[in-house]
Motif scaffolding. Structure first.
Motif, short mmCIF file in Angstrom:
data_model
loop_
_atom_site.label_atom_id
_atom_site.label_comp_id
_atom_site.label_asym_id
_atom_site.label_seq_id
_atom_site.Cartn_x
_atom_site.Cartn_y
_atom_site.Cartn_z
N CYS A 175 0.83 -1.21 0.00
CA CYS A 175 0.00 0.00 0.00
C CYS A 175 0.86 1.26 0.00
CB CYS A 175 -0.91 0.03 1.23
SG CYS A 175 -1.73 -1.53 1.59
N CYS A 185 -2.29 -1.98 7.12
CA CYS A 185 -3.39 -1.25 6.50
C CYS A 185 -4.65 -2.11 6.42
CB CYS A 185 -3.03 -0.82 5.08
SG CYS A 185 -1.44 0.02 4.90
N GLU A 204 -17.25 3.37 10.11
CA GLU A 204 -15.97 3.61 10.77
C GLU A 204 -16.04 3.13 12.22
OE1 GLU A 204 -14.10 7.55 10.40
OE2 GLU A 204 -13.56 7.32 12.50
#
Ligand code: HEC
Ligand code: HEC
Ligand code: HEC
Ligand code: HEC
Ligand code: HEC
Ligand code: HEC
Ligand code: HEC
Ligand code: HEC
Ligand code: HEC
Ligand code: HEC
Length: 292
Positions: free
Chosen positions: A98, A121, A140
């Protein structure tokens, strides 16, 4: 699962791209070859922000897409040997896949050495068919509280920030954990998004930042002296209720100390705040003792 027909096609494909990048004898076979066994993943990738923007920008043409993150797949593609392909979520340095692109971005400036670095990640992001921002869970809040269950418990208390409704799918709620934290790392302790805890609070509670004629010492120092961020059984996210909260510092003087009777004006209602309501400071010329 594997038909001879396309195994042949695969061999051809591998042969054709044999000149491409090689790693320990492995070569790239291209996304079309992966699609033979991972059709769903390929479709999800095409719809994902990566698929859409990288291919459109011709940065990573479709054929090269899978192996940018998974490495050359010829050995794996022969018969699906899982030990012959990189899964960034399991790999020791999986995040390198990433950061090769996501380097130098402002919000991830302090990723290296941050508390979440060793999780990688992929502990929060699901690259294939993730939710908004490619988050692994439907919001989230769910992503974060899947590990931080103690914080989730705090959010069920009587006084909280308006976070709870963000648990719903797709709901942004009024705010989220990232209103105060930068999950990618920060210069500040506890991953605060601002330069300090107080600066973070000021981003929304700007009125508390304004200089006051009569300041209250502890307020400009650290909001956490009296408040707790995630949830409290007391009103207004207070760590302790007045008068006890106030008495933890103000024990000297005529009326602020001592055992206060149950019906005492110093203990009932808002206790000390009955007469000193301007606990964050006062701008009134005669507000010296925070009374107006
Ligand atoms: C011959 C069929 C086949 C082909 C072609 C194939 N795979 Fe797989 N792949 C499998 C099977 C079977 C598994 C194990 C079950 C699963 O996770 O779906 C697997 C698993 C994986 C995994 C998970 C490994 C792990 O340790 O969790 C990744 C990543 C992967 N494949 C990527 C690719 C990529 C990239 C390509 C194209 C370069 C590709 N595969 C081509 C059959 C194939
Ligand atoms: C941007 C990087 C990236 C790209 C591009 C990418 N993958 Fe992945 N892939 C991952 C990561 C990270 C995981 C680990 C699980 C996760 O986060 O979803 C993964 C997991 C997988 C798995 C394991 C099964 C699973 O769900 O855990 C398969 C199979 C796979 N990828 C196939 C592909 C194929 C086929 C392509 C090309 C269309 C592709 N990937 C493109 C990063 C990528
Ligand atoms: C080949 C370069 C490249 C690689 C490798 C890569 N990315 Fe990206 N990523 C991009 C680009 C370009 C965008 C911007 C897409 C856009 O704005 O539409 C992006 C966007 C994102 C987004 C934001 C999506 C959104 O909805 O705004 C997330 C999250 C993300 N990447 C995570 C990852 C993770 C996790 C990995 C490793 C598994 C990874 N990326 C690997 C190039 C890459
Ligand atoms: C602890 C969880 C967590 C980890 C680990 C994590 N992210 Fe994120 N990431 C998030 C959240 C939450 C958001 C959404 C924040 C928002 O909406 O402002 C996000 C947003 C993003 C975005 C889009 C917005 C932006 O900041 O540019 C990108 C790109 C991204 N992440 C890439 C990565 C990469 C690359 C890694 C690994 C180096 C990573 N993330 C690791 C939680 C995480
Ligand atoms: C995969 C598990 C996992 C996920 C998901 C996760 N965290 Fe963490 N987080 C950790 C671990 C492990 C630590 C370090 C140990 C500890 O203090 O509990 C940590 C520490 C923290 C800390 C304290 C940092 C410090 O300096 O003490 C904060 C704040 C935090 N995480 C916020 C978040 C937020 C916000 C999210 C969602 C965007 C998130 N975490 C998602 C595992 C996770
Ligand atoms: C209103 C701002 C704010 C929001 C929103 C917020 N936090 Fe925090 N968080 C803080 C502050 C401030 C601290 C440091 C507390 C301290 O040092 O006393 C903290 C500390 C933490 C810690 C470190 C351990 C601890 O409890 O002290 C974790 C983990 C954490 N937060 C996770 C989360 C998660 C997960 C969310 C979303 C559900 C979230 N936070 C939402 C402000 C916030
Ligand atoms: C992202 C914006 C944001 C940030 C950053 C933020 N807050 Fe808040 N805060 C809010 C919102 C929105 C409310 C709810 C206001 C309402 O209900 O009228 C609130 C309410 C409060 C309340 C009252 C709670 C109650 O039960 O009525 C306190 C106390 C508070 N915040 C303290 C803090 C502290 C301390 C910080 C820093 C650690 C902080 N806030 C950071 C947005 C924020
Ligand atoms: C000396 C203790 C103390 C400190 C330090 C403190 N507060 Fe408060 N705060 C209180 C008390 C007590 C209340 C309840 C007031 C009431 O009920 O009238 C309160 C209420 C609040 C409220 C909700 C009502 C309002 O005034 O909007 C917010 C928001 C708030 N505080 C933010 C902050 C922020 C931000 C900081 C740091 C800059 C901070 N507080 C520092 C004691 C404190
Ligand atoms: C962390 C310690 C602390 C807490 C908790 C605290 N204060 Fe204070 N307070 C101070 C300091 C330090 C001063 C400024 C020094 C001084 O004049 O005594 C001050 C000043 C005051 C003053 C002005 C005194 C003067 O002589 O100018 C009043 C009134 C006051 N505080 C009321 C309260 C009330 C009401 C609470 C509870 C909501 C409270 N304080 C909580 C530390 C604290
Ligand atoms: C009935 C109203 C009232 C209540 C309730 C009250 N105060 Fe006061 N307070 C005053 C007045 C009026 C002054 C200034 C006049 C004086 O010197 O007594 C004062 C002064 C102070 C001072 C400045 C130093 C001093 O002794 O003059 C502090 C500190 C203080 N109060 C803290 C508290 C605390 C802590 C509580 C809660 C236990 C509290 N007050 C409850 C009215 C009150």
């Amino acid at each position: 699962m594997i038909s001879n027909g396309w195994l042949l096609a695969l061999a051809l494909c591998a042969g054709l791209s044999a000149g491409a990048s090689a790693e320990g004898g492995k070569t790239e076979v291209g996304a079309t070859a992966c699609a033979n066994c991972h059709a769903e993943k390929v479709e999800a990738y095409k719809r994902s922000p990566h698929g859409r923007s990288l291919a459109a920008a011709k940065d990573v043409p479709f054929e090269k897409s899978c192996e940018t993150c998974h490495g050359p797949g010829s050995a794996h593609a022969e018969a699906g040997d899982v030990t012959a392909i990189v899964n960034p979520k399991k790999a020791k340095d999986g995040s390198a896949a990433c950061t090769s692109c996501h380097a130098g971005e402002k919000s991830r400036m302090f990723w290296a050495g941050s508390v979440h670095e060793k999780n990688g990640c992929a502990s929060c992001h699901s690259v294939h068919g993730g939710e908004k921002r490619l988050l692994a869970k439907r919001s989230e809040l769910e992503t974060c509280t899947s590990c931080h269950s103690d914080v989730k418990a705090s959010l069920m208390k009587r006084s909280t920030h308006p976070l709870r409704d963000s648990f719903r799918k797709g709901s942004e709620g009024k705010m989220a954990c990232s209103g105060c934290h930068n999950p990618h790392g920060s210069q500040t302790e506890k991953l605060m998004a601002g330069r300090s805890i107080n600066d973070t609070c000021y981003t929304c509670h700007t009125e508390k930042k304004t200089p006051m004629l009569w300041e209250h010492g502890p307020v400009k120092e650290d909001c956490m002296t009296c408040h707790t961020p995630h949830g409290s059984t007391n009103d207004k996210l207070l760590t302790t209720r007045p008068p006890r909260l106030c008495q933890s510092c103000h024990m000297q003087g005529r009326h602020q100390s001592g055992t206060l009777g149950q019906n005492s004006v110093y203990a009932v209602g808002k206790a000390c705040l009955n007469c000193h309501p301007m606990v964050h400071g006062s701008n009134h010329p005669s507000g010296t003792v925070l009374q107006r």
